[in-house]
Motif scaffolding. Structure first.
Motif, PDB file in Angstrom:
ATOM      1  N   ILE A 182       0.835  -1.202   0.000  1.00  0.00           N
ATOM      2  CA  ILE A 182       0.000   0.000   0.000  1.00  0.00           C
ATOM      3  C   ILE A 182       0.871   1.252   0.000  1.00  0.00           C
ATOM      4  N   MET A 183       1.961   1.224   0.754  1.00  0.00           N
ATOM      5  CA  MET A 183       2.866   2.369   0.776  1.00  0.00           C
ATOM      6  C   MET A 183       3.486   2.599  -0.602  1.00  0.00           C
ATOM      7  N   MET A 206       8.861   5.630   7.321  1.00  0.00           N
ATOM      8  CA  MET A 206       9.586   6.860   7.009  1.00  0.00           C
ATOM      9  C   MET A 206      10.413   6.707   5.734  1.00  0.00           C
ATOM     10  N   ARG A 207      10.798   5.487   5.394  1.00  0.00           N
ATOM     11  CA  ARG A 207      11.609   5.296   4.187  1.00  0.00           C
ATOM     12  C   ARG A 207      10.799   5.451   2.904  1.00  0.00           C
ATOM     13  N   ARG A 211       8.834  13.533   3.728  1.00  0.00           N
ATOM     14  CA  ARG A 211       8.861  14.507   4.824  1.00  0.00           C
ATOM     15  C   ARG A 211       8.060  13.954   5.986  1.00  0.00           C
ATOM     16  N   VAL A 212       8.509  14.257   7.205  1.00  0.00           N
ATOM     17  CA  VAL A 212       7.805  13.825   8.411  1.00  0.00           C
ATOM     18  C   VAL A 212       7.543  15.051   9.287  1.00  0.00           C
ATOM     19  N   ILE A 213       6.317  15.154   9.778  1.00  0.00           N
ATOM     20  CA  ILE A 213       5.958  16.188  10.752  1.00  0.00           C
ATOM     21  C   ILE A 213       5.672  15.486  12.071  1.00  0.00           C
ATOM     22  N   ASN A 225      13.020  16.699   6.824  1.00  0.00           N
ATOM     23  CA  ASN A 225      13.021  16.703   5.368  1.00  0.00           C
ATOM     24  C   ASN A 225      13.869  15.538   4.888  1.00  0.00           C
ATOM     25  N   LEU A 226      13.210  14.470   4.497  1.00  0.00           N
ATOM     26  CA  LEU A 226      13.940  13.273   4.110  1.00  0.00           C
ATOM     27  C   LEU A 226      14.586  13.412   2.740  1.00  0.00           C
TER      28      LEU A 226
END
Length: 246
Positions: A182-183, A206-207, A211-213, A225-226
């Motif tokens: 799904i990802m 996360m991979r 971006r993660v908040i 900011n990945l």
């Protein structure tokens, strides 16, 4: 280009004599074609933020611009139409109609928007092929696996070709392998130019995102900011390879 802009957005709830600050002084932008994960502990404000982004709740204060339009003060009818046309929602529990075929489930948002029957039929076929279920159009949700049901839910969320896709713990009811499928599908949707925003508890994902908040107690704790981190890692790897070849 910023598809979504939040300025000083806050959300408070009053319960008897208590005031709950679910979201505080939130300033964020979400660019077109970027995949963002919203993370944080339970009660950190993730669901509140997603509900505001999805026009399912209104901020107590602050401004929300969606595709250049200030939407937080629209009346209910305009809010509902904007949500139908510009935002697709994917939920953890799929929320499919069990007595409908999966084709009819995908068609629901287009019928609500008043799309012509011929367009609905063609669009449903295209979307179900896109998510790998083109041969199961007449199946009902009870005949499908959890992962297949989530694919139907994603196809339904894309029915009106919205620029924004929101997902609330979309892999929470799936095993790891199916969750990663799904990802990967979300990554494909992002590559097609849509803004994808997902609430998740799973740090393994996360991979997959850009971006993660991180939220804590209703505040934005930090942003990761990945893109930048991956660029730095690639540059370091290239430098190391160059040193070894000398």
């Amino acid at each position: 280009m910023a598809m979504i802009e939040l300025e000083n957005v806050a959300k408070t709830y009053r319960t008897n004599a208590n005031v709950v600050h679910a979201l505080r002084d939130c300033n964020l932008h979400f660019n077109q074609g970027v995949f963002t994960a919203i993370m944080g502990a339970s009660g950190s404000g993730k669901s509140t933020l997603l509900h505001i982004l999805g026009l399912m709740d209104r901020p107590t204060s602050g401004l929300y611009r969606l595709d250049g339009q200030e939407v937080s003060r629209l009346n209910d009818a305009k809010l509902s139409l904007t949500r139908c046309l510009k935002i697709g929602m994917v939920f953890q529990s799929f929320n499919l109609f069990s007595n409908y075929t999966i084709a009819d489930n995908v068609a629901v948002p287009m019928r609500y928007a008043g799309a012509p029957k011929g367009k609905i039929r063609d669009r449903v076929e295209h979307l179900l092929r896109l998510v790998g279920l083109g041969e199961r159009m007449d199946a009902r949700p009870t005949e499908l696996s959890g992962g297949q049901c989530q694919r139907v839910a994603i196809a339904r969320a894309l029915a009106n070709d919205p620029p924004v896709l929101l997902a609330d713990e979309p892999t929470g009811n799936l095993d790891q392998h199916t969750g990663e499928e799904i990802m990967a599908l979300f990554q494909d949707i992002r590559r097609a130019g849509r803004t994808v925003i997902m609430v998740t508890h799973n740090p393994d994902y996360m991979r997959f995102v850009d971006r993660v908040i991180m939220l804590q107690d209703g505040f934005i704790d930090r942003e990761i900011n990945l893109y930048a981190e991956r660029d730095a890692e690639n540059a370091a790897a290239s430098h190391g390879a160059g040193e070894e070849s000398r």
